[in-house]
Design a protein around this motif. Structure first.
Motif, mmCIF file in Angstrom:
data_model
loop_
_atom_site.group_PDB
_atom_site.id
_atom_site.type_symbol
_atom_site.label_atom_id
_atom_site.label_comp_id
_atom_site.label_asym_id
_atom_site.label_seq_id
_atom_site.Cartn_x
_atom_site.Cartn_y
_atom_site.Cartn_z
ATOM 1 N N LEU A 251 0.829 -1.206 0.000
ATOM 2 C CA LEU A 251 0.000 0.000 0.000
ATOM 3 C C LEU A 251 0.865 1.259 0.000
ATOM 4 N N GLU A 252 1.951 1.251 0.766
ATOM 5 C CA GLU A 252 2.812 2.435 0.817
ATOM 6 C C GLU A 252 3.455 2.713 -0.542
ATOM 7 N N ASN A 253 3.698 1.667 -1.314
ATOM 8 C CA ASN A 253 4.268 1.856 -2.651
ATOM 9 C C ASN A 253 3.306 2.578 -3.591
ATOM 10 N N LYS A 254 2.027 2.612 -3.220
ATOM 11 C CA LYS A 254 1.026 3.297 -4.045
ATOM 12 C C LYS A 254 0.878 4.774 -3.679
ATOM 13 N N LEU A 255 1.531 5.207 -2.597
ATOM 14 C CA LEU A 255 1.437 6.600 -2.176
ATOM 15 C C LEU A 255 2.299 7.488 -3.075
ATOM 16 N N PRO A 256 1.977 8.787 -3.144
ATOM 17 C CA PRO A 256 2.790 9.707 -3.956
ATOM 18 C C PRO A 256 4.251 9.678 -3.517
ATOM 19 N N GLN A 257 5.142 9.613 -4.481
ATOM 20 C CA GLN A 257 6.563 9.491 -4.174
ATOM 21 C C GLN A 257 7.082 10.688 -3.385
ATOM 22 N N GLU A 258 6.595 11.895 -3.706
ATOM 23 C CA GLU A 258 7.054 13.086 -2.995
ATOM 24 C C GLU A 258 6.675 13.035 -1.522
ATOM 25 N N LEU A 259 5.477 12.514 -1.239
ATOM 26 C CA LEU A 259 5.040 12.402 0.151
ATOM 27 C C LEU A 259 5.911 11.404 0.901
ATOM 28 N N ARG A 260 6.249 10.317 0.253
ATOM 29 C CA ARG A 260 7.096 9.307 0.895
ATOM 30 C C ARG A 260 8.496 9.853 1.162
ATOM 31 N N LYS A 261 9.019 10.631 0.216
ATOM 32 C CA LYS A 261 10.336 11.244 0.417
ATOM 33 C C LYS A 261 10.299 12.243 1.575
ATOM 34 N N GLU A 262 9.219 13.020 1.631
ATOM 35 C CA GLU A 262 9.076 14.010 2.706
ATOM 36 C C GLU A 262 9.005 13.318 4.065
ATOM 37 N N GLU A 263 8.248 12.229 4.128
ATOM 38 C CA GLU A 263 8.126 11.484 5.393
ATOM 39 C C GLU A 263 9.481 10.956 5.844
ATOM 40 N N ALA A 264 10.249 10.383 4.920
ATOM 41 C CA ALA A 264 11.557 9.826 5.268
ATOM 42 C C ALA A 264 12.515 10.917 5.735
ATOM 43 N N LEU A 265 12.500 12.066 5.062
ATOM 44 C CA LEU A 265 13.393 13.164 5.422
ATOM 45 C C LEU A 265 13.068 13.711 6.808
ATOM 46 N N LEU A 266 11.779 13.945 7.074
ATOM 47 C CA LEU A 266 11.378 14.496 8.373
ATOM 48 C C LEU A 266 11.600 13.481 9.501
ATOM 49 N N ARG A 267 11.419 12.212 9.190
ATOM 50 C CA ARG A 267 11.659 11.181 10.203
ATOM 51 C C ARG A 267 13.132 11.172 10.611
ATOM 52 N N GLU A 268 14.020 11.228 9.626
ATOM 53 C CA GLU A 268 15.447 11.219 9.929
ATOM 54 C C GLU A 268 15.866 12.472 10.688
ATOM 55 N N LYS A 269 15.259 13.605 10.387
ATOM 56 C CA LYS A 269 15.565 14.834 11.124
ATOM 57 C C LYS A 269 15.170 14.691 12.594
ATOM 58 N N ALA A 270 14.003 14.094 12.830
ATOM 59 C CA ALA A 270 13.563 13.900 14.217
ATOM 60 C C ALA A 270 14.463 12.893 14.931
ATOM 61 N N TYR A 271 14.784 11.797 14.245
ATOM 62 C CA TYR A 271 15.629 10.770 14.853
ATOM 63 C C TYR A 271 17.047 11.273 15.121
ATOM 64 N N SER A 272 17.471 12.318 14.420
ATOM 65 C CA SER A 272 18.839 12.815 14.608
ATOM 66 C C SER A 272 19.063 13.366 16.013
ATOM 67 N N PHE A 273 17.987 13.665 16.732
ATOM 68 C CA PHE A 273 18.114 14.147 18.107
ATOM 69 C C PHE A 273 18.396 13.003 19.087
ATOM 70 N N ILE A 274 18.209 11.749 18.626
ATOM 71 C CA ILE A 274 18.335 10.588 19.501
ATOM 72 C C ILE A 274 19.628 9.847 19.201
ATOM 73 N N ALA A 275 20.275 9.346 20.239
ATOM 74 C CA ALA A 275 21.521 8.601 20.074
ATOM 75 C C ALA A 275 21.247 7.218 19.496
ATOM 76 N N SER A 276 22.164 6.754 18.664
ATOM 77 C CA SER A 276 22.119 5.407 18.105
ATOM 78 C C SER A 276 23.189 4.580 18.810
ATOM 79 N N VAL A 277 22.752 3.583 19.580
ATOM 80 C CA VAL A 277 23.655 2.830 20.457
ATOM 81 C C VAL A 277 23.917 1.446 19.864
#
Length: 515
Positions: free
Chosen positions: A317-343
């Motif tokens: 189902l996610e593959n059927k979503l607009p590509q720009e929306l999926r790119k935006e989601e991935a970019l914003l997710r990584e920005k939020a996760y950048s505040f958290i440490a990766s252990v």
């Protein structure tokens, strides 16, 4: 007349009682008594052993018989919106040995005694086993380990495996070759001997089994206000983590913290947390857009928006979503996760999360988890639709979170001698957990000292021997509950090069018993 005798006497007079004499294949006389206890005042919380002794005091039995005491009762199931449920308890004990030999079984639902008492008449010995098999119930003895099997609970990111969980989503059970019994009912047979005053809600023991796919197999970024957790890494999916080192999210990113400290000095905390919160809120807007579109696609397939679907269905189902929306989601997710440490974590590592510690187990990392029995969490963010609530708890979580950098704990060595290693991997106010390693041929006796023990094997196979000499196999898969009244038990490694198992023990009297 003591208080118990006074309260039980009205229903004791209405009991049904019958004796099956020895002879014709029956070596011992069998005395049967049935009582409806639901009419006893709520203040009476006497368990079966006390009632059995009361029965012995009332009647003069020869010292070579077997007694079967049947109780029909009612209880409110706190995990099931306090629904009132009828259930039955059946205790078997010997008149000559009541302090050392007593066991029981319990089953739910309406059942007339007259319908199953004929089964007792037809057996030559072991009447309790006959009834347990008939109702598919496990036999519980406070002198023997209780075997707990994993209950699979589906999750959007994979599944949990519960051993002691009791809530609306599922109820863990005790198992044997006669059947299975839901944990609250099994504990209710011998509450004092099994728990010795500890909370009826046991230390939560479960496994977490995320999918191997990135994002889809990542757990909630969450935090707890009361709950304390400890993970032991048991497997790393080689496709997800080919190097053999996985990563979890935990605590604030120290580099981000340093950057804000350089800019704002001692006042760094407030602007950092504000920016973190705003970044998550920006991501949430995009995430909800995606979820709305996914719900529409699900409805086109005849699936409701709140209904769970398989990971493959979600990916399609996610593959059927607009590509720009999926790119935006991935970019914003990584920005939020950048505040958290990766252990980084490896096989066998211990990961602990005290209250107020932000964290997220990542895809392809399987763990055994122990935690306090508090069913609460604050969802900071999630890269899928949250099905259990209609909101995120970002603002409250960020206001409360611990901003200290996260570090994996160092186990504390307790014993190290002759192929036997015992380490304390967590020492929370509510419970402790030890990791024990034994090389081949090592046999060790352990004492409960008034506290119940939860055991689960990480690797290897061993014998778990009770004081009676009965043996269970301790191997990966099932867990075992040892009663608080157990004086000692023995674990022997007879086949594995190295046996590794975990033992969780509650801290005495940290929590009062609850209904």
């Amino acid at each position: 007349m003591n208080k118990m005798e006074f309260e039980i006497e009205p229903v004791w007079q209405s009991r049904f009682q019958k004796t099956f004499l020895a002879g014709t294949g029956r070596e011992e006389a069998l005395h049967f008594c049935s009582i409806k206890v639901d009419s006893v005042p709520d203040t009476l919380e006497s368990e079966g052993i006390s009632l059995c002794k009361h029965w012995l005091e009332q009647d003069d039995f020869p010292r070579d018989g077997i007694l079967l005491l049947h109780l029909e009762r009612k209880r409110k199931e706190f995990w099931n919106t306090n629904q009132v449920c009828v259930y039955h308890q059946l205790y078997e004990f010997e008149t000559k040995n009541i302090d050392q030999w007593i066991r029981g079984c319990t089953w739910k639902g309406e059942s007339e005694t007259s319908e199953w008492i004929s089964l007792i008449e037809s057996v030559d010995s072991k009447p309790l086993e006959c009834i347990a098999k008939h109702f598919g119930a496990a036999i519980v003895s406070p002198d023997e380990p209780l075997r707990l099997e994993e209950l699979k609970i589906p999750k959007p990111w994979g599944h949990e495996g519960w051993y002691t969980g009791v809530e609306k989503r599922g109820v863990a059970s005790v198992f044997d070759h006669f059947g299975c019994t839901e944990l609250p009912y099994a504990l209710g047979l011998f509450p004092e001997k099994l728990l010795n005053g500890h909370d009826k809600k046991l230390i939560l023991l479960k496994t977490l089994n995320p999918l191997s796919e990135a994002v889809m197999g990542d757990l909630y970024l969450e935090m707890h206000e009361k709950k304390r957790e400890v993970y032991v890494v048991t497997a790393l999916d080689p496709e997800a983590w080919p190097s053999g080192t996985g990563r979890i999210l935990a605590g604030l990113n120290s580099k981000v913290k340093d950057r804000y400290h350089d800019r704002f000095g001692a006042s760094w905390r407030e602007p950092l947390l504000l920016d973190f919160q705003e970044q998550i809120q920006e991501y949430e807007i995009t995430r909800r857009k995606m979820d709305q579109l996914l719900d529409q696609l699900k409805e086109q397939l005849g699936i409701s928006g709140e209904e769970e679907i398989t990971p493959q269905q979600l990916a399609d189902l996610e593959n059927k979503l607009p590509q720009e929306l999926r790119k935006e989601e991935a970019l914003l997710r990584e920005k939020a996760y950048s505040f958290i440490a990766s252990v980084p974590v490896k096989l066998g590592d211990v990961v602990t999360f005290p209250a107020m510690q932000i964290h997220s187990l990542q895809h392809g990392i399987r763990v055994i988890e122990f935690q306090t029995p508090h069913y609460e969490r604050l969802i900071v963010m999630f890269a899928q639709k949250v099905l259990t609530q209609d909101h995120w708890d970002t603002e409250r979580a960020i206001r409360l979170l611990n901003t200290e950098p996260y570090q994996l704990p160092e186990p504390v060595s307790l014993i190290k001698e002759n192929g036997f290693i015992e380490e304390r991997i967590v020492d929370f106010p509510d419970f402790t957990v030890e990791r024990i390693q034994m090389v081949k041929t090592i046999s060790k006796e352990f004492c409960c000292e008034g506290n119940y023990h939860l055991l689960i094997c990480v690797s290897g196979v061993a014998h778990l021997e009770s004081e009676s000499g009965k043996i269970n196999e301790l191997l990966p898969g099932p867990a075992f509950l040892l009663a608080a009244g157990t004086r000692s038990y023995r674990i022997s490694n007879k086949v594995s090069e190295t046996l590794i198992f975990l033992r969780a023990v509650p801290v005495k009297n940290t929590m009062g018993a609850q209904d």
